[in-house]
Scaffold this motif. Structure first.
Motif, PDB file in Angstrom:
ATOM      1  N   GLU A 199       0.857  -1.189   0.000  1.00 39.08           N
ATOM      2  CA  GLU A 199       0.000   0.000   0.000  1.00 39.08           C
ATOM      3  C   GLU A 199       0.890   1.235   0.000  1.00 39.08           C
ATOM      4  O   GLU A 199       1.687   1.426   0.915  1.00 39.08           O
ATOM      5  CB  GLU A 199      -0.889  -0.034   1.254  1.00 39.08           C
ATOM      6  N   ARG A 200       0.746   2.064  -1.044  1.00 36.64           N
ATOM      7  CA  ARG A 200       1.579   3.268  -1.158  1.00 36.64           C
ATOM      8  C   ARG A 200       0.706   4.465  -1.507  1.00 36.64           C
ATOM      9  O   ARG A 200      -0.027   4.432  -2.488  1.00 36.64           O
ATOM     10  CB  ARG A 200       2.638   3.091  -2.259  1.00 36.64           C
ATOM     11  N   GLU A 201       0.809   5.496  -0.693  1.00 34.22           N
ATOM     12  CA  GLU A 201       0.118   6.758  -0.966  1.00 34.22           C
ATOM     13  C   GLU A 201       1.125   7.884  -0.830  1.00 34.22           C
ATOM     14  O   GLU A 201       1.971   7.860   0.069  1.00 34.22           O
ATOM     15  CB  GLU A 201      -1.028   6.977   0.014  1.00 34.22           C
ATOM     16  N   HIS A 241       4.989  -9.450 -10.094  1.00 37.19           N
ATOM     17  CA  HIS A 241       4.028 -10.446  -9.601  1.00 37.19           C
ATOM     18  C   HIS A 241       2.616  -9.876  -9.454  1.00 37.19           C
ATOM     19  O   HIS A 241       1.792 -10.413  -8.713  1.00 37.19           O
ATOM     20  CB  HIS A 241       4.479 -10.986  -8.232  1.00 37.19           C
ATOM     21  N   ALA A 242       2.321  -8.777 -10.138  1.00 36.64           N
ATOM     22  CA  ALA A 242       1.018  -8.103  -9.973  1.00 36.64           C
ATOM     23  C   ALA A 242      -0.144  -9.079 -10.135  1.00 36.64           C
ATOM     24  O   ALA A 242      -0.153  -9.928 -11.030  1.00 36.64           O
ATOM     25  CB  ALA A 242       0.900  -6.972 -10.985  1.00 36.64           C
ATOM     26  N   GLY A 243      -1.114  -8.946  -9.222  1.00 36.69           N
ATOM     27  CA  GLY A 243      -2.265  -9.848  -9.250  1.00 36.69           C
ATOM     28  C   GLY A 243      -3.527  -9.126  -8.822  1.00 36.69           C
ATOM     29  O   GLY A 243      -3.542  -7.912  -8.614  1.00 36.69           O
ATOM     30  N   ALA A 244      -4.595  -9.893  -8.671  1.00 34.28           N
ATOM     31  CA  ALA A 244      -5.900  -9.326  -8.288  1.00 34.28           C
ATOM     32  C   ALA A 244      -6.020  -9.256  -6.772  1.00 34.28           C
ATOM     33  O   ALA A 244      -5.343  -9.981  -6.042  1.00 34.28           O
ATOM     34  CB  ALA A 244      -7.011 -10.193  -8.869  1.00 34.28           C
ATOM     35  N   ALA A 245      -6.900  -8.381  -6.326  1.00 32.35           N
ATOM     36  CA  ALA A 245      -7.146  -8.246  -4.880  1.00 32.35           C
ATOM     37  C   ALA A 245      -7.788  -9.515  -4.338  1.00 32.35           C
ATOM     38  O   ALA A 245      -8.635 -10.116  -5.002  1.00 32.35           O
ATOM     39  CB  ALA A 245      -8.059  -7.060  -4.617  1.00 32.35           C
ATOM     40  N   PRO A 246      -7.383  -9.962  -3.134  1.00 30.03           N
ATOM     41  CA  PRO A 246      -8.048 -11.116  -2.514  1.00 30.03           C
ATOM     42  C   PRO A 246      -9.531 -10.815  -2.324  1.00 30.03           C
ATOM     43  O   PRO A 246      -9.928  -9.655  -2.180  1.00 30.03           O
ATOM     44  CB  PRO A 246      -7.334 -11.246  -1.160  1.00 30.03           C
ATOM     45  N   LYS A 247     -10.331 -11.847  -2.319  1.00 29.79           N
ATOM     46  CA  LYS A 247     -11.779 -11.706  -2.205  1.00 29.79           C
ATOM     47  C   LYS A 247     -12.144 -10.910  -0.949  1.00 29.79           C
ATOM     48  O   LYS A 247     -11.665 -11.197   0.140  1.00 29.79           O
ATOM     49  CB  LYS A 247     -12.420 -13.094  -2.141  1.00 29.79           C
ATOM     50  N   GLY A 248     -12.962  -9.900  -1.122  1.00 28.53           N
ATOM     51  CA  GLY A 248     -13.462  -9.126   0.014  1.00 28.53           C
ATOM     52  C   GLY A 248     -12.560  -7.992   0.474  1.00 28.53           C
ATOM     53  O   GLY A 248     -12.926  -7.238   1.366  1.00 28.53           O
ATOM     54  N   ARG A 251      -8.804  -1.992  -1.103  1.00 33.46           N
ATOM     55  CA  ARG A 251      -7.900  -0.929  -0.652  1.00 33.46           C
ATOM     56  C   ARG A 251      -7.323  -0.288  -1.906  1.00 33.46           C
ATOM     57  O   ARG A 251      -6.390  -0.809  -2.509  1.00 33.46           O
ATOM     58  CB  ARG A 251      -6.808  -1.513   0.254  1.00 33.46           C
ATOM     59  N   PRO A 252      -7.876   0.843  -2.319  1.00 35.39           N
ATOM     60  CA  PRO A 252      -7.541   1.431  -3.628  1.00 35.39           C
ATOM     61  C   PRO A 252      -6.079   1.785  -3.832  1.00 35.39           C
ATOM     62  O   PRO A 252      -5.603   1.806  -4.963  1.00 35.39           O
ATOM     63  CB  PRO A 252      -8.426   2.686  -3.686  1.00 35.39           C
ATOM     64  N   ALA A 253      -5.328   2.083  -2.755  1.00 34.98           N
ATOM     65  CA  ALA A 253      -3.928   2.491  -2.927  1.00 34.98           C
ATOM     66  C   ALA A 253      -2.967   1.297  -2.913  1.00 34.98           C
ATOM     67  O   ALA A 253      -1.757   1.465  -2.784  1.00 34.98           O
ATOM     68  CB  ALA A 253      -3.544   3.470  -1.817  1.00 34.98           C
ATOM     69  N   THR A 254      -3.506   0.084  -3.025  1.00 32.65           N
ATOM     70  CA  THR A 254      -2.677  -1.121  -2.901  1.00 32.65           C
ATOM     71  C   THR A 254      -2.382  -1.759  -4.252  1.00 32.65           C
ATOM     72  O   THR A 254      -3.277  -1.911  -5.092  1.00 32.65           O
ATOM     73  CB  THR A 254      -3.383  -2.156  -1.992  1.00 32.65           C
TER      74      THR A 254
END
Length: 286
Positions: A199-201, A241-248, A251-254
């Protein structure tokens, strides 16, 4: 007289234990904070939040019934010891349902005795009475104070792999709720976790989002304290290794990653999820 559950006193978390002669220091056990209430109607054992769990702690209730007092309210911790003699939280959960004989109640304060409310007495006096009440070698044990200087005790507790230390003012009264009369200093542990993402902002610290190895259960975030070179290498791997967010998880900045990156995390010992955690290193799963 039927005695009622008393909301427990909760210690304040500090970085290191207090120095000076006005404190006693005890091992912080890794278990369930509990309260034994004994009166004319029998024994009841309550959780930290006041739930009656007597039926789950049958053997401990039986041991409490054998204490040679008419009535009492005892504050303590229910634990299970592993083969190294340390309290083991994971084993405790199993023991409650499968191995009652492995449960111990470590008593550290006495709030009520034979019709008398003891909460206005100094802690030292309450503990002296409590120690005399508890026979040696049973399911109910007394939490002994550790001799020596706070700094040295804390160092030894850390070396032994224990959770930490609770320091209590010798002359303090017992008051329910958060208190600075009891202070807990926790030791740190280092463990490996699966990296879920970073997570980076802009203008904010970067955090690594971590999961329990093998289960995928999210356990919290770790502050990224790596040097510049390692941070750049981490970000490069994360993008590869970019992937999809885990189910549920939203976190938009991740930047989420596929499974395969393992983080080495320093965190407070004895917590179910990560607290005061920092990422020390990372590697790719072989």
């Amino acid at each position: 007289m039927r005695l009622k559950f008393i909301e427990p006193l909760t210690p304040t978390l500090v970085e290191k234990p207090p120095e000076g002669d006005g404190w006693i220091h005890e091992v912080k056990f890794d278990g369930y904070r509990s309260q034994i209430v004994k009166d004319a109607e029998g024994v009841r054992i309550f959780t930290r939040r006041g739930l009656d769990w007597t039926s789950k702690y049958r053997d401990l209730a039986k041991a409490a019934a054998e204490l040679e007092v008419e009535s009492a309210i005892i504050d303590g911790e229910i634990i299970v010891l592993n083969d190294k003699g340390k309290s083991d939280f994971a084993a405790l959960r199993k023991a409650i349902t499968r191995r009652q004989h492995d449960l111990y109640f470590v008593a550290f304060d006495l709030l009520h005795l034979n019709g008398h409310d003891l909460r206005d007495m100094p802690l030292e006096d309450r503990r002296e009475i409590l120690a005399e009440m508890i026979p040696e070698g049973g399911r109910i044990q007394f939490s002994q104070a550790l001799p020596g200087e706070a700094k040295a005790i804390f160092h030894l507790v850390d070396l032994a792999g224990l959770e930490g230390l609770v320091s209590k003012r010798k002359d303090s009264k017992y008051r329910s709720g958060p208190s600075t009369n009891w202070l807990k200093a926790k030791c740190y542990a280092i463990g490996e976790f699966d990296l879920l993402g970073v997570e980076r902002e802009a203008g904010k610290p970067a955090f690594a989002l971590m999961a329990e190895r093998g289960t995928g259960r999210y356990v919290g975030s770790a502050f990224i304290t790596l040097n510049r070179e390692m941070r750049e290498r981490l970000w490069e791997r994360v993008q590869q290794h970019a992937g999809a967010a885990p189910k549920g998880m939203k976190r938009p900045a991740t930047q989420w990653v596929k499974p395969g990156l393992i983080g080495r995390v320093k965190h407070l010992r004895g917590e179910e999820d990560l607290r005061h955690a920092s990422l020390q290193d990372f590697r790719e799963e072989r």
